[in-house]
Scaffold this motif. Structure first.
Motif, PDB file in Angstrom:
ATOM      1  N   VAL A   1       8.283  -5.611  25.577  1.00 26.23           N
ATOM      2  CA  VAL A   1       8.166  -5.114  26.944  1.00 26.23           C
ATOM      3  C   VAL A   1       7.475  -3.742  26.953  1.00 26.23           C
ATOM      4  O   VAL A   1       6.630  -3.461  27.814  1.00 26.23           O
ATOM      5  N   GLY A   2       7.820  -2.892  25.988  1.00 26.83           N
ATOM      6  CA  GLY A   2       7.172  -1.583  25.902  1.00 26.83           C
ATOM      7  C   GLY A   2       5.668  -1.710  25.679  1.00 26.83           C
ATOM      8  O   GLY A   2       4.881  -0.996  26.304  1.00 26.83           O
ATOM      9  N   LEU A   3       5.270  -2.624  24.814  1.00 26.62           N
ATOM     10  CA  LEU A   3       3.842  -2.828  24.559  1.00 26.62           C
ATOM     11  C   LEU A   3       3.139  -3.408  25.779  1.00 26.62           C
ATOM     12  O   LEU A   3       2.000  -3.037  26.089  1.00 26.62           O
ATOM     13  N   LEU A   4       3.812  -4.318  26.491  1.00 30.47           N
ATOM     14  CA  LEU A   4       3.225  -4.871  27.719  1.00 30.47           C
ATOM     15  C   LEU A   4       3.037  -3.787  28.773  1.00 30.47           C
ATOM     16  O   LEU A   4       2.042  -3.774  29.500  1.00 30.47           O
ATOM     17  N   ALA A   5       4.001  -2.865  28.852  1.00 29.74           N
ATOM     18  CA  ALA A   5       3.880  -1.772  29.812  1.00 29.74           C
ATOM     19  C   ALA A   5       2.734  -0.835  29.443  1.00 29.74           C
ATOM     20  O   ALA A   5       2.064  -0.279  30.320  1.00 29.74           O
ATOM     21  N   LEU A   6       2.501  -0.654  28.150  1.00 33.38           N
ATOM     22  CA  LEU A   6       1.420   0.216  27.671  1.00 33.38           C
ATOM     23  C   LEU A   6       0.052  -0.447  27.804  1.00 33.38           C
ATOM     24  O   LEU A   6      -0.964   0.235  27.970  1.00 33.38           O
ATOM     25  N   ALA A   7       0.011  -1.783  27.756  1.00 30.16           N
ATOM     26  CA  ALA A   7      -1.248  -2.526  27.676  1.00 30.16           C
ATOM     27  C   ALA A   7      -2.263  -2.195  28.778  1.00 30.16           C
ATOM     28  O   ALA A   7      -3.458  -2.073  28.487  1.00 30.16           O
ATOM     29  N   PRO A   8      -1.864  -2.061  30.056  1.00 28.54           N
ATOM     30  CA  PRO A   8      -2.879  -1.773  31.083  1.00 28.54           C
ATOM     31  C   PRO A   8      -3.668  -0.501  30.830  1.00 28.54           C
ATOM     32  O   PRO A   8      -4.869  -0.438  31.103  1.00 28.54           O
ATOM     33  N   TRP A   9      -3.019   0.523  30.295  1.00 31.30           N
ATOM     34  CA  TRP A   9      -3.728   1.773  29.996  1.00 31.30           C
ATOM     35  C   TRP A   9      -4.691   1.590  28.817  1.00 31.30           C
ATOM     36  O   TRP A   9      -5.787   2.120  28.834  1.00 31.30           O
ATOM     37  N   LEU A  10      -4.272   0.823  27.814  1.00 27.44           N
ATOM     38  CA  LEU A  10      -5.165   0.554  26.687  1.00 27.44           C
ATOM     39  C   LEU A  10      -6.376  -0.249  27.147  1.00 27.44           C
ATOM     40  O   LEU A  10      -7.506   0.008  26.724  1.00 27.44           O
ATOM     41  N   LEU A  11      -6.124  -1.211  28.039  1.00 26.62           N
ATOM     42  CA  LEU A  11      -7.220  -2.020  28.577  1.00 26.62           C
ATOM     43  C   LEU A  11      -8.160  -1.161  29.411  1.00 26.62           C
ATOM     44  O   LEU A  11      -9.388  -1.289  29.322  1.00 26.62           O
ATOM     45  N   LYS A  12      -7.599  -0.269  30.207  1.00 20.42           N
ATOM     46  CA  LYS A  12      -8.422   0.637  31.014  1.00 20.42           C
ATOM     47  C   LYS A  12      -9.315   1.493  30.132  1.00 20.42           C
ATOM     48  O   LYS A  12     -10.509   1.664  30.401  1.00 20.42           O
ATOM     49  N   ASN A  13      -8.749   2.050  29.045  1.00 18.92           N
ATOM     50  CA  ASN A  13      -9.546   2.858  28.121  1.00 18.92           C
ATOM     51  C   ASN A  13     -10.655   2.041  27.483  1.00 18.92           C
ATOM     52  O   ASN A  13     -11.774   2.531  27.275  1.00 18.92           O
TER      53      ASN A  13
END
Length: 203
Positions: free
Chosen positions: A140-152
């Motif tokens: 869940v923590g990685l899923l929450a982080l994923a949108p920012w990584l995708l944006k970058n």
């Protein structure tokens, strides 16, 4: 996104609203786990801190980072209080992921919360249930982080930007920078005069 659309007031208003929410969160946390007086003092300290007020009316990410981290602490404390459900622990992990997305040093705070997360998981009934809950929390923590990584990745070509990547400035950000040039350096004599006024009352 609001800055990319040319709005400088939008991020400041959003940040200010989140600062209000951060104060209310601390009030709720202090009242629930300590006393009403503790909640009131916490609220007064946050809303009365000059640095917080100055940062809260800018597009910086520090207030948002602090809000997510405080909410993560709150969620893990609630998880300790309620041993019948894993909901609060999973929510805490998601909030740490959001914090890391806002600013990568949120991962350091997440590491600081790791012992508390481990204790919450262990109380669920031994190695098996604890391992499953920790795996869910990590996912869940990685899923929450994923949108920012995708944006970058989409905007800057590097998920971990500015790490392991060449520094760059987006065209919209360059335009914004040119529209608001830096102010000239203050007169050194003025700085010395202000220092003379400030030093006698500086704690």
């Amino acid at each position: 996104p609001l800055l990319a659309l040319g709005s400088t007031a939008g991020p400041a208003l959003l940040n200010g609203s989140l600062a209000v929410l951060m104060g209310l969160t601390l009030f709720s946390l202090g009242t629930r786990f300590f006393s009403g007086e503790t909640g009131s003092v916490s609220l007064g300290l946050v809303w009365g801190t000059t640095t917080n007020l100055l940062v809260a009316i800018t597009p910086r990410t520090d207030v948002t980072l602090a809000l997510f981290l405080i909410l993560a602490h709150y969620a893990f404390l609630l998880a300790l209080e309620d041993n019948t459900s894993a909901w609060w622990a999973v929510l805490g992990a998601a909030l740490v992921g959001f914090a890391a997305g806002i600013k990568f040093n949120g991962l350091a705070y997440g590491a600081g919360l790791a012992p508390l997360a481990l204790w919450v998981a262990w109380r669920k009934g031994g190695v098996g249930p604890a391992s499953r809950l920790l795996a869910i929390m990590a996912g869940v923590g990685l899923l929450a982080l994923a949108p920012w990584l995708l944006k970058n990745w989409v905007l800057l070509g590097a998920p971990l930007y500015p790490y392991v990547a060449e520094r760059t400035v987006e065209p919209w950000l360059q335009t914004l920078h040119e529209a608001f040039p830096s102010a000239p350096a203050p007169d050194p004599a003025l700085s010395q005069a202000l220092k003379g006024v400030r030093d006698p009352v500086n704690l």
